[in-house]
Design an enzyme around this catalytic site. Structure first.
Site, PDB file in Angstrom:
ATOM      1  N   TRP A 281       0.750  -1.141  -0.439  1.00 15.93           N
ATOM      2  CA  TRP A 281      -0.250  -0.387   0.299  1.00 15.93           C
ATOM      3  C   TRP A 281       0.804   0.990  -0.023  1.00 15.93           C
ATOM      4  O   TRP A 281       1.415   1.167   0.983  1.00 15.93           O
ATOM      5  CB  TRP A 281      -0.897  -0.216   1.568  1.00 15.93           C
ATOM      6  CG  TRP A 281      -1.871   1.118   1.506  1.00 15.93           C
ATOM      7  CD1 TRP A 281      -2.533   1.579   0.402  1.00 15.93           C
ATOM      8  CD2 TRP A 281      -2.402   1.416   2.582  1.00 15.93           C
ATOM      9  NE1 TRP A 281      -3.452   3.098   0.878  1.00 15.93           N
ATOM     10  CE2 TRP A 281      -3.009   2.599   2.941  1.00 15.93           C
ATOM     11  CE3 TRP A 281      -1.541   1.563   4.503  1.00 15.93           C
ATOM     12  CZ2 TRP A 281      -3.596   3.443   3.299  1.00 15.93           C
ATOM     13  CZ3 TRP A 281      -1.975   2.637   4.837  1.00 15.93           C
ATOM     14  CH2 TRP A 281      -3.406   3.319   4.536  1.00 15.93           C
TER      15      TRP A 281
ATOM     16  N   ASP B 247      -0.744  -5.216   9.191  1.00 13.76           N
ATOM     17  CA  ASP B 247      -2.421  -4.185   8.532  1.00 13.76           C
ATOM     18  C   ASP B 247      -3.368  -4.907   8.118  1.00 13.76           C
ATOM     19  O   ASP B 247      -3.303  -6.041   7.330  1.00 13.76           O
ATOM     20  CB  ASP B 247      -1.276  -3.354   7.563  1.00 13.76           C
ATOM     21  CG  ASP B 247      -2.148  -2.267   7.329  1.00 13.76           C
ATOM     22  OD1 ASP B 247      -3.212  -2.398   7.636  1.00 13.76           O
ATOM     23  OD2 ASP B 247      -2.107  -1.710   6.816  1.00 13.76           O
TER      24      ASP B 247
ATOM     25  N   LYS C  22     -12.858   4.400   8.332  1.00 16.07           N
ATOM     26  CA  LYS C  22     -12.259   5.513   9.104  1.00 16.07           C
ATOM     27  C   LYS C  22     -12.695   5.678  10.404  1.00 16.07           C
ATOM     28  O   LYS C  22     -12.587   6.220  11.123  1.00 16.07           O
ATOM     29  CB  LYS C  22     -13.321   6.529   8.176  1.00 16.07           C
ATOM     30  CG  LYS C  22     -13.714   6.407   6.829  1.00 16.07           C
ATOM     31  CD  LYS C  22     -12.028   6.657   6.394  1.00 16.07           C
ATOM     32  CE  LYS C  22     -12.139   6.716   4.743  1.00 16.07           C
ATOM     33  NZ  LYS C  22     -11.277   6.069   3.948  1.00 16.07           N
TER      34      LYS C  22
END
Length: 401
Positions: free
Chosen positions: A143, A224, A260
């Site tokens: 990422w 992650d 989020k």
């Protein structure tokens, strides 16, 4: 008033930052007026009508919250909403995890998955005992945010081989060899499931081999975990790697994302870890409350949790169908059975197609199909309305470019 003093922030002191390639791609897509354009760059789920999908369970939880007469918008504690972080621990580690029962887990609510990775990186940079020049190792590719996050917290970065351009699968030998040769006690970043950007995950047997090497070299694993439940549609299956490492007695960190509203979790043996991690949270003072309350409702209410699992199966199931459809269309066009098998072997939101940059640019120029230059596509950008069109565009580029 006389003219203002010249700025001290000249271009020599503050050079122009390079444009983010993904946001540049998105901007180009938005400007394109072609009716049949296709966006395969977006890293967010879209339904079969190419629209964002608000999960039905989120709407239900939102309605419950809005009708709660006791709802307020006071600050949360620095560590976040306790009901949320406790439920998040159980989701990733398992409700019966010995680490939880033995009170060896501490969690903090952060701002998005980026915030969780940042908090973990900052904590390790300050407190993990290692030579100052010893890097954190992560996959090549990974990422894009990982590079900036760890550089910002002054952790040197170094890649380990991951994606094989030859097989379009995992370069397991290269990955294992590099981790094995890394300086003892290195931090090793691992994607828990649905590797971003390749969609290639180790098998369970490969995970066990990775754990053996990490243990033998006394490395520190940092997971992650951005796609639990979204990868396979099975929350338990997608958490397997993290749970296996915990079962083997590893001390580790997990950056856990709920898109989020995210959590940083550490499997700790010293209670001072919790106090120091909380000190790092002072960067943001208090995490946002509303999203955490929605997530907490879903995670802690059995009926809502069951509905969430169904929503996850809907999303992951559609992605799997698009993988099958893209492969079938491409192999029908080129007449070579198995030539696009890697599309269905990969998992999760993204797929590394194996297209060259030249082919990617030709697809964009000829058919207005947008993807990143490395050939990564977001499977969520495909739907029954553009699947055949996209396959034809890719097939044409492969044959001509």
């Amino acid at each position: 008033m006389e003219g203002s003093n010249p700025t001290v922030f000249t271009s020599d002191n503050v050079p122009q930052a390079p444009e983010d390639p993904l946001f540049g791609l998105m901007a180009a897509y938005r400007k394109d007026t072609f009716e049949k354009k296709v966006d395969l760059g977006i890293g967010a789920y879209r339904d079969d009508n190419a629209k964002p999908w608000v999960l039905p369970v989120v709407k239900q939880a939102d309605e419950i919250l809005r009708k709660d007469p006791n709802l307020n918008h006071e600050y949360l504690p620095i560590a976040g909403l306790a009901e949320f972080t406790t439920a998040a621990q159980k989701l990733t580690l398992g409700a019966d995890s010995p680490a939880i029962k033995e009170k060896r887990v501490t969690s903090f609510q952060t701002i998005s998955g980026t915030g969780a990775v940042h908090l973990g990186g900052l904590f390790l940079s300050k407190f993990y005992p290692r030579p100052s020049d010893q890097p954190i190792y992560f996959s090549s590719p990974t990422w894009a945010n990982h590079n900036q996050i760890f550089s910002n917290v002054r952790l040197p970065i170094k890649p380990y081989p991951y994606f094989s351009t030859k097989t379009k699968g995992l370069d397991f030998d290269g990955m294992r060899s590099t981790i094995e040769s890394a300086p003892e006690g290195s931090i090793i970043l691992l994607h828990a499931c649905a590797h971003n950007p390749t969609g290639v995950d180790p098998t369970r047997e490969q995970w066990k081999e990775i754990a053996k090497v990490v243990r033998a070299r006394k490395h520190f694993p940092f997971f992650d975990c951005a796609y639990q439940g979204f990868a396979s549609g099975d929350l338990e299956n997608d958490a397997w790697a993290v749970r296996y490492f915990v079962s083997q007695g590893f001390e580790l960190c997990v950056a856990q994302s709920f898109a989020k509203t995210s959590v940083f979790t550490a499997n700790e043996r010293e209670h001072s870890i919790s106090s120091q991690a909380q000190g790092q949270m002072l960067e943001i003072s208090n995490p946002p409350a509303y999203g955490a309350r929605i997530a907490s409702l879903v995670l802690n209410d059995p009926a809502l949790f069951k509905e969430w699992e169904a929503n996850l199966r809907t999303m992951s199931g559609r992605i799997i169908d698009m993988r099958k459809g893209l492969r079938e269309n491409l192999e029908k066009l080129n007449g070579k059975e198995g030539s696009w098998k890697h599309i269905t072997d990969q998992i999760g939101m993204f797929s590394f197609t194996g297209l060259t940059e030249k082919q990617v640019l030709k697809v964009r120029e000829d058919a207005h199909v947008y993807m990143t230059k490395n050939g990564r596509i977001s499977m969520a950008g495909l739907n029954t309305g553009n699947l055949e069109y996209t396959a034809k565009a890719i097939d044409k580029a492969v044959k001509e470019a």
